[in-house]
Design an enzyme around this catalytic site. Structure first.
Site, short mmCIF file in Angstrom:
data_model
loop_
_atom_site.label_atom_id
_atom_site.label_comp_id
_atom_site.label_asym_id
_atom_site.label_seq_id
_atom_site.Cartn_x
_atom_site.Cartn_y
_atom_site.Cartn_z
N ASN A 11 1.00 -1.28 -0.08
CA ASN A 11 -0.03 0.02 0.08
C ASN A 11 0.89 1.31 0.05
OD1 ASN A 11 -1.83 1.89 0.56
ND2 ASN A 11 -2.53 1.41 2.67
N TRP A 12 1.01 1.98 -1.09
CA TRP A 12 1.91 2.97 -1.27
C TRP A 12 1.37 4.23 -0.43
CZ3 TRP A 12 3.78 3.13 -7.10
CH2 TRP A 12 4.30 2.07 -7.42
N LYS A 13 -0.09 4.49 -0.17
CA LYS A 13 -0.55 5.43 0.27
C LYS A 13 -0.38 6.45 -0.64
CE LYS A 13 -0.06 3.08 4.86
NZ LYS A 13 -0.04 3.20 6.18
N HIS A 101 -9.68 1.13 4.80
CA HIS A 101 -8.25 1.08 5.48
C HIS A 101 -8.54 2.09 6.79
CE1 HIS A 101 -4.22 2.51 6.61
NE2 HIS A 101 -4.01 1.39 5.70
N GLU A 103 -6.87 4.52 7.81
CA GLU A 103 -6.82 6.11 7.43
C GLU A 103 -7.97 6.47 6.89
OE1 GLU A 103 -2.99 5.41 5.65
OE2 GLU A 103 -2.11 4.95 7.55
N GLU A 173 -5.18 -4.73 10.76
CA GLU A 173 -4.08 -3.95 10.91
C GLU A 173 -4.65 -3.19 12.26
OE1 GLU A 173 -2.08 -2.49 6.89
OE2 GLU A 173 -4.03 -1.48 7.20
N GLY A 179 2.57 2.42 10.79
CA GLY A 179 3.59 3.65 10.66
C GLY A 179 4.35 4.00 12.07
N SER A 219 3.68 -2.18 10.31
CA SER A 219 5.08 -2.15 10.55
C SER A 219 5.62 -3.72 10.19
CB SER A 219 5.67 -1.70 11.86
OG SER A 219 5.10 -0.54 12.12
N GLY A 240 3.07 -1.04 4.12
CA GLY A 240 2.96 0.44 4.03
C GLY A 240 4.41 0.86 3.81
N GLY A 241 5.17 1.24 4.78
CA GLY A 241 6.47 1.98 4.47
C GLY A 241 7.48 1.14 3.87
P1 13P Z 1 3.19 0.38 7.82
O1 13P Z 1 3.68 -0.86 7.14
O2 13P Z 1 4.02 1.65 7.32
O3 13P Z 1 3.11 0.27 9.27
O4 13P Z 1 1.71 0.68 7.12
C1 13P Z 1 0.62 -0.37 7.26
C2 13P Z 1 -0.50 -0.10 6.58
O5 13P Z 1 -1.16 0.87 6.87
C3 13P Z 1 -0.90 -0.64 5.18
O6 13P Z 1 -2.09 -0.49 4.82
#
Ligand code: 13P
Length: 259
Positions: A11-13, A101, A103, A173, A179, A219, A240-241
């Site tokens: 997930n590149w956000k 998600h 967010e 999640e 994050g 993470s 994510g990251g």
């Molecule tokens: P991180 O891997 O940066 O914690 O993000 C997880 C996430 O929200 C994937 O959708």
């Protein structure tokens, strides 16, 4: 051992423009082999502005990654300024779409009822929803994590058939792990993914529970992916990251090779 094929999703956000997207996908293709993707499915979820570029390179170079999106509206078309419909995503050969998600829920106020409409709209266009769920730290500390997550699952899947659920994906999640660099312990992640599976068994039956793939996200890094992925109810990762760099995402895809 289950016969569920793991799904590792990036997930590149809101990161990377379409030039950077192209570079990342090409770098990833040098590091991930066809053998790797025989063992795991991989999906990439770029921002909307990158999707056409990523689709073009995936198809032209026959790269073994599925294309995904992070979000969509639930209507086919209309006066919804700024939104993108599932019909539009399906035309770009998208396979997987995230729904709910944390967010989107926390920052943009998406409710369980709205997320349920999105899940149905994604299925209508023959794409696979990845329904996201997870609790806050306050909810965890108050002993409410299981109730929160099973409530999100029941509401998000409301009105679906067992067959539809069997072929879907859920991503657990925990919000406190996103994050933050704090990963849920493999034991806690397994426990919550087992709660998701038993909630699905109660509502949709044993076959749906046995078939649905459940990802852990929060993470996920090259050094913890293997332990998480070895848990019986964890069938993949939503990253994510660590997916924004080819090397770290490739090492997560190749988690079996980790020490
Ligand atoms: P991180 O891997 O940066 O914690 O993000 C997880 C996430 O929200 C994937 O959708």
């Amino acid at each position: 051992m289950s016969d569920r094929k793991p799904l590792i999703s990036g997930n590149w956000k809101m990161n990377l423009n379409h030039f950077e997207a192209l570079k990342l996908v090409q770098e990833l293709s040098y590091q991930v082999s066809v053998d790797d993707v025989e063992e795991v499915d991989v999906s990439l979820h770029p921002p909307f502005t990158d999707i056409r570029t990523v689709q073009t390179v995936l198809e032209a170079d026959r790269l073994p990654f599925h294309l995904g999106a992070q979000h969509c509206h639930h209507e086919d078309s209309g006066a919804f300024t700024g939104e993108v419909s599932p019909a539009m995503l399906a035309k770009l050969n998208i396979s997987y779409v995230l729904a709910g998600h944390s967010e989107r829920r926390e920052i943009f106020g998406e409710s369980d009822a709205l997320i349920n409409l999105k899940v149905k709209a994604i299925l209508k266009y023959e794409m696979t929803p990845i329904l996201c769920c997870g609790e806050t730290l306050e909810e965890r500390d108050a002993g409410q994590a299981e109730a929160k997550v099973s409530g999100q699952i029941v509401a998000g899947l409301d009105g679906l058939t067992s067959e539809q659920v069997t072929n879907m994906v859920v991503a657990y999640e925990p919000i406190w792990a996103i994050g933050t660099g704090i990963t849920a312990s493999a034991e806690d992640a397994q426990g919550m993914c087992a709660v998701v599976r038993s909630t699905i068994a109660e509502t949709f039956g044993a076959d749906a529970a046995a078939g649905i793939r459940i990802q852990y996200g929060g993470s996920v890094k090259p050094n913890n992916a293997k332990e998480l992925m070895s848990q019986p109810d964890i069938d993949g990762a939503l990253v994510g990251g660590a997916c924004l760099e080819a090397d770290s995402f490739a090492r997560i895809i190749q988690y079996r090779l980790a020490e």
